[in-house]
Design a protein around this motif. Structure first.
Motif, short mmCIF file in Angstrom:
data_model
loop_
_atom_site.label_atom_id
_atom_site.label_comp_id
_atom_site.label_asym_id
_atom_site.label_seq_id
_atom_site.Cartn_x
_atom_site.Cartn_y
_atom_site.Cartn_z
N GLY C 312 63.56 49.62 75.00
CA GLY C 312 64.29 50.81 74.59
C GLY C 312 63.60 51.53 73.45
N GLU C 313 64.39 52.40 72.81
CA GLU C 313 63.88 53.19 71.69
C GLU C 313 63.70 52.32 70.45
OE1 GLU C 313 63.61 56.96 71.43
OE2 GLU C 313 63.16 56.30 73.47
N GLY C 314 64.60 51.37 70.29
CA GLY C 314 64.66 50.63 69.03
C GLY C 314 63.71 49.47 68.95
N CYS C 315 64.00 48.57 68.02
CA CYS C 315 63.19 47.37 67.82
C CYS C 315 63.22 46.55 69.10
CB CYS C 315 63.75 46.56 66.66
SG CYS C 315 62.98 44.95 66.50
N GLN C 318 65.46 43.40 69.08
CA GLN C 318 66.86 43.45 68.67
C GLN C 318 67.81 42.73 69.62
OE1 GLN C 318 69.31 45.33 70.60
NE2 GLN C 318 67.62 46.49 71.48
N ALA C 326 72.73 48.32 63.28
CA ALA C 326 72.79 49.54 64.08
C ALA C 326 71.44 50.23 64.16
CB ALA C 326 73.83 50.48 63.50
N ILE C 327 70.75 50.27 63.04
CA ILE C 327 69.47 50.99 62.99
C ILE C 327 68.44 50.37 63.92
CG2 ILE C 327 68.70 49.65 60.96
CD1 ILE C 327 67.22 52.25 60.11
N CYS C 328 68.53 49.05 64.13
CA CYS C 328 67.56 48.35 64.97
C CYS C 328 67.63 48.82 66.42
CB CYS C 328 67.81 46.85 64.93
SG CYS C 328 67.75 46.16 63.28
N LEU C 329 68.80 49.33 66.82
CA LEU C 329 68.97 49.81 68.18
C LEU C 329 68.33 51.18 68.39
CD1 LEU C 329 72.58 48.89 69.27
CD2 LEU C 329 70.59 48.99 70.79
N ASP C 330 68.34 51.99 67.32
CA ASP C 330 67.97 53.40 67.45
C ASP C 330 66.52 53.70 67.12
OD1 ASP C 330 70.58 53.83 68.07
OD2 ASP C 330 71.17 54.22 65.99
N ALA C 331 65.95 52.96 66.19
CA ALA C 331 64.62 53.33 65.73
C ALA C 331 63.68 52.14 65.77
CB ALA C 331 64.69 53.89 64.31
#
Lengths: 269, 312, 358
Positions: C312-315, C318, C326-331
């Motif tokens: 995906g987009e994130g780490c 994750q 939350a941030i790990c999912l998005d960036a």
């Protein structure tokens, strides 16, 4: 590459369909009577009246090629059926029972294979009178080893398979195991073998008839047309071309079909 | 253990061929002697011929008498030519053998480079072209190929004289020339078989790890293909060439008719036409034995070529 | 075996000089004298879909240095090594970034140029010594062909040198081995032969792709010993790829941990083993069996590596990370310095992870 094997198969099917249609039509209609001679119009080159020209007796080559395609398909179909039935009995017995039965049956098959294709057919037609019926039987015998081997290896592969052992454990009879559990897995190699045997049958029939030991007059045959044409090869090359092209096309069709099917199957496994 | 088993298999196969050849000529409906002599023959003539054919007495004794003769290389006498079968065959053998050998040579000379080229060009135009042409090669009956070759190179271009065989002893060059067209006609389907097979084995080998090792040494593509891949790809091809030889031998029986070459094929046709059973039987047996023994030798060489098996 | 214990000690407490030499992450475009192999922001894509299999790889191998790459199967470590050798399978191709050996770009080099470097300046040994040698050629033939090609040696010279190298890899009776075929040798012997083949032209860089995975443990140690000794004698740089952290700790100067096509943590062996910071590295270390934990269940990182299509987009970690926020999912976190040469690709501050048991 999947598209390539599909394409090969379709091309083969298309060729077979075309020739099969021609053979079927010849049952009902041919442009000229195949045995009608016309000495005045002998060895005419291809034209509007006679598409493939005429032969040394003035007979229409196109009509004769059409009639002969019927013979070719008949010989192929009967020979493959004989080979399949006998090959199945031998192959299934050898593969299912294994051990000594297998050893003896396979040595017999090896012995049959030691006779290069046409030689075996030659023995059989020498012993009997050469005619359409004997030709079909001889070519059928010829294709037995191929089927026997394919079916035997199929049985070998699947008789120890878990689902077969399980079925046996549940009390299924030998016949049930063979028909319900093993057969579905070996149908596609059998179809491939049948397709390739069909093309071999057509080649051998042509060769036997060319030698005068296969299909006899009045049944028309591509092979015999070729042997008749050979004396006129310089004067009327078209006479030799038409039957040869049709033999090659038919064989090509069945080979392409068989190869395409085999590639598709190999890809699945 | 392997050799014991292999030799046993060979003997068993030979025995089956012997049986098959014997009984094939015993299932002739009616009495073969009267079949040969026709309706008007007298009883004396028939029993005389029966004796000559070795078909008097019980069947199993007939078989052992015949098989015993075969082991001592006595194949009986030809009815038509009143000569020992073996000497008749021997007189025709050089033509057929040289035709087969020449055809095999042509097969290998053409098929090996084409098979390699097809594998190297995998999926590209050259590969497709070679694959398509080999499909055609498989489909064309060799005797028709022979007729077409006569038409093109004999009658139209006049490069070869057709239907006049010159024995080797008379003029080797002319003998070679008269065998060239039939050898090509016989080779065409065999070339197609070898090309297809070699292409497949080459492509299989190219996925092997050792190819990556060879490339990691910095070897050129040609070196990787010809030295590393081809060596491994050729081993299984040897088996196919063995089978080819049998097919070529059988094909030469027909092609000799097309080119009127005085070989085994013509002799066999004459024998069949005359119902000369001892001659037909002898030739069939000899050809079948040759094919079995060639395949046995091929099996040997296959095992010798593969160091994995050789050095075990 | 004194030598073995020697280098284990050495691996645990590396010489200060080598530590100093590699204590920072070089910037893009920078080149220093000690640098042999430079990988900068490299990606390798699937030809048909242009999806990256590995991406953003930054890695430096100095002269005489052993750099380890560790990760689960499918993380892209073999793809990385094949891309350096120019031996990518036909379904993959080099994407963006830079690859330099000795300052010479491998990225822009022609097939011909790369071929002339293979075997001479860089070479490779592979995982499976059973299949990596040609079964139909003698060892001598396979060993001398690169000597003849790259060093232009004649028959006798090549043979002598081949014998020398077989002896250096610890093979007894090298003359007899020259005339034998691969199947006549054991797995360990074959891997020694592979090492001799790879090193006989004295390349600056050796890539070892899981060279001991297919071998049993005692043989493993011997092969590692050979590699270590030759590095000492020849100053050959080694890029050592493994999924076995234990082996990496013993052999390497520096380590890069790869996960799902990216480097997630890198640093010297001390930095990484004393204070691992990425949750994946920590998980890998916890899953090493240890004698004092006998009888306890072995730790395994939950879940599996996301497939190429599930990235995906994130780490990338994750989905398996106990600390994911939350941030790990998005960036996607960047690979950031954490002092020394240590760099980590994770949003969580290093302090938060101290309580975790290593």
């Amino acid at each position: 590459m999947e598209s390539k094997s599909t394409l090969t198969m379709r091309l083969g099917l298309a060729i077979i369909a075309l020739l099969g249609t021609m053979a079927a039509v010849s049952l009902l209609y041919v442009p000229y009577d195949v045995n009608e001679m016309n000495i005045a119009g002998r060895l005419q080159s291809p034209g509007a009246l006679h598409w493939f020209g005429t032969d040394n007796f003035g007979r229409d080559i196109f009509s004769r090629v059409m009639e002969a395609s019927k013979t070719a398909f008949l010989v192929g179909a009967v020979a493959v059926t004989i080979g399949l039935v006998a090959g199945f009995i031998i192959g299934a017995t050898a593969g299912y029972l294994g051990g000594w039965t297998d050893e003896v049956l396979m040595r017999m098959i090896d012995a049959l294979l030691a006779f290069p294709g046409i030689l075996l057919a030659l023995i059989l037609v020498t012993v009997f009178e050469p005619n359409l019926f004997q030709t079909m039987i001889a070519i059928g015998v010829l294709s037995v080893p191929n089927f026997a081997r394919v079916i035997r290896s199929g049985f070998f592969q699947y008789k120890e398979a878990e689902f077969v052992v399980a079925a046996r454990g549940l009390g299924a009879s030998h016949a049930t195991v063979i028909l319900r559990h093993v057969m579905p897995h070996i149908v596609s190699p059998i179809i491939v073998a049948a397709s390739l045997s069909f093309s071999t049958a057509i080649l051998v029939e042509a060769a036997l008839s060319y030698l005068g030991l296969g299909v006899q007059p009045p049944d028309p045959s591509w092979g015999r047309m070729l042997s008749e044409s050979q004396s006129y090869i310089g004067k009327a090359p078209w006479f030799a071309l038409a039957p040869g092209v049709f033999i090659a096309l038919t064989v090509l069709g069945f080979n392409l079909l068989g190869d395409g099917l085999r590639d598709l199957r190999d890809k699945k496994t | 253990m392997y050799w014991a088993r292999k030799s046993f298999t060979l003997l068993l196969t030979l025995a089956f061929v012997l049986l098959l050849t014997f009984f094939a000529f015993r299932i002739i409906p009616g009495n073969p002697a009267s079949a040969i002599l026709g309706m008007e023959a007298s009883q004396e003539q028939i029993s005389e011929l029966e004796q000559k054919l070795g078909i008097e007495g019980p069947l199993h004794l007939q078989f052992f008498r015949w098989a015993g003769g075969v082991i001592q290389l006595d194949f009986g006498h030809s009815i038509r030519f009143s000569e020992p079968v073996l000497s008749l065959i021997a007189s025709r053998l050089p033509v057929t053998l040289s035709l087969a050998a020449m055809s095999l040579a042509i097969t290998l000379l053409v098929a090996l480079p084409l098979g390699i080229a097809a594998a190297r060009a995998r999926g590209r135009f050259a590969d497709l072209f070679i694959s398509l042409t080999s499909q055609l090669g498989l489909a064309i009956p060799s005797f028709w190929m022979g007729i077409v070759l006569i038409l093109v190179f004999g009658l139209t271009l006049k490069w070869f004289t057709v239907s006049t065989f010159v024995p080797w002893s008379e003029n080797a060059w002319l003998a070679l020339k008269s065998l060239t067209l039939p050898a090509i006609a016989l080779a065409v389907p065999q070339i197609a078989i070898v090309v297809r097979y070699l292409r497949t084995t080459m492509l299989e080998q190219m996925n092997e790890d050792y190819v990556r090792t060879a490339k990691s040494k910095g070897l050129s593509n040609a070196n990787v293909y010809y030295k590393h891949v081809l060596r491994n790809a050729l081993i299984p091809v040897v088996t196919v060439v063995g089978i080819n030889f049998g097919e070529i031998l059988a094909g030469s029986l027909v092609i000799e008719g097309v080119f009127t070459l005085p070989g085994m094929g013509r002799l066999l046709m004459t024998a069949i036409g005359n119902r000369d059973y001892p001659l037909v039987q002898g030739m069939v047996l000899l050809i079948a034995f040759t094919v079995i023994i060639i395949n046995f030798v091929v099996d040997l060489s296959y095992r010798w070529l593969d160091p994995k098996i050789r050095l075990k | 075996m004194p030598l073995l214990t020697d280098w284990v000690k050495k691996a645990i407490e590396p010489e200060p000089s080598s530590q100093q030499r590699n204590c920072r992450l070089p910037e893009a475009g920078e080149r220093d004298e000690d640098e042999l192999l430079a990988v900068r922001n490299l990606s390798v894509n699937v030809k048909s879909s242009s999806r990256p299999v590995i991406e953003g790889i930054d890695l430096t191998v100095g002269r005489g240095e052993i750099v380890g790459i560790v990760g689960e199967s499918g993380c892209g470590k073999s793809v990385l090594s094949l891309s350096i050798m120019g031996l990518l399978p036909s379904a993959l191709k080099l994407g963006g970034g830079e690859l330099r050996l000795n300052g010479q770009s491998l990225h822009q080099a022609s097939q011909r140029q790369i071929r002339s470097m293979r075997g001479k300046h860089m070479s490779m040994i592979f995982q499976d010594p059973m299949t990596s040698l040609n079964p139909t050629l003698t060892i001598g033939e396979q060993l001398t062909e690169s000597l003849r090609l790259h060093l232009k040696l004649g028959g006798r010279e090549a043979r002598e040198r081949a014998v020398l190298w077989l002896r250096r890899t610890g093979l007894p009776r090298p003359e007899a081995i020259l005339s034998s075929y691969p199947h006549q040798l054991s797995g360990g012997m074959r891997q020694r032969v592979m090492i001799a083949i790879a090193l006989c032209c004295e390349p600056e860089l050796l890539i070892a792709d899981e060279p001991t995975t297919a071998l049993d443990v005692t043989i493993q140690a011997q092969i590692l010993d050979v590699l270590f000794r030759i590095r000492e004698e020849e100053q050959t740089s080694i890029l050592f790829i493994s999924h076995d952290l234990g082996v990496i700790a013993e052999l390497c100067d520096r380590v890069a941990v790869m996960y799902a096509g990216q480097i997630v943590e890198q640093g010297t062996v001390e930095e990484l083993f004393e204070s691992p910071q990425h949750p994946y590295t920590i998980g890998l270390m916890k899953s090493i069996p240890k004698p004092e934990k006998k009888g306890m269940r072995l730790y395994a990182i939950p879940g599996t590596v996301p497939s190429l299509h599930d990235r995906g987009e994130g780490c990338r970690f994750q989905s398996r990370c106990a600390h994911a926020a939350a941030i790990c999912l998005d960036a996607m976190p960047a690979l950031e310095h954490r002092g020394g040469s240590h760099a980590v690709r994770c949003f969580l501050a290093s302090g938060e992870r101290r309580e975790m048991d290593v």
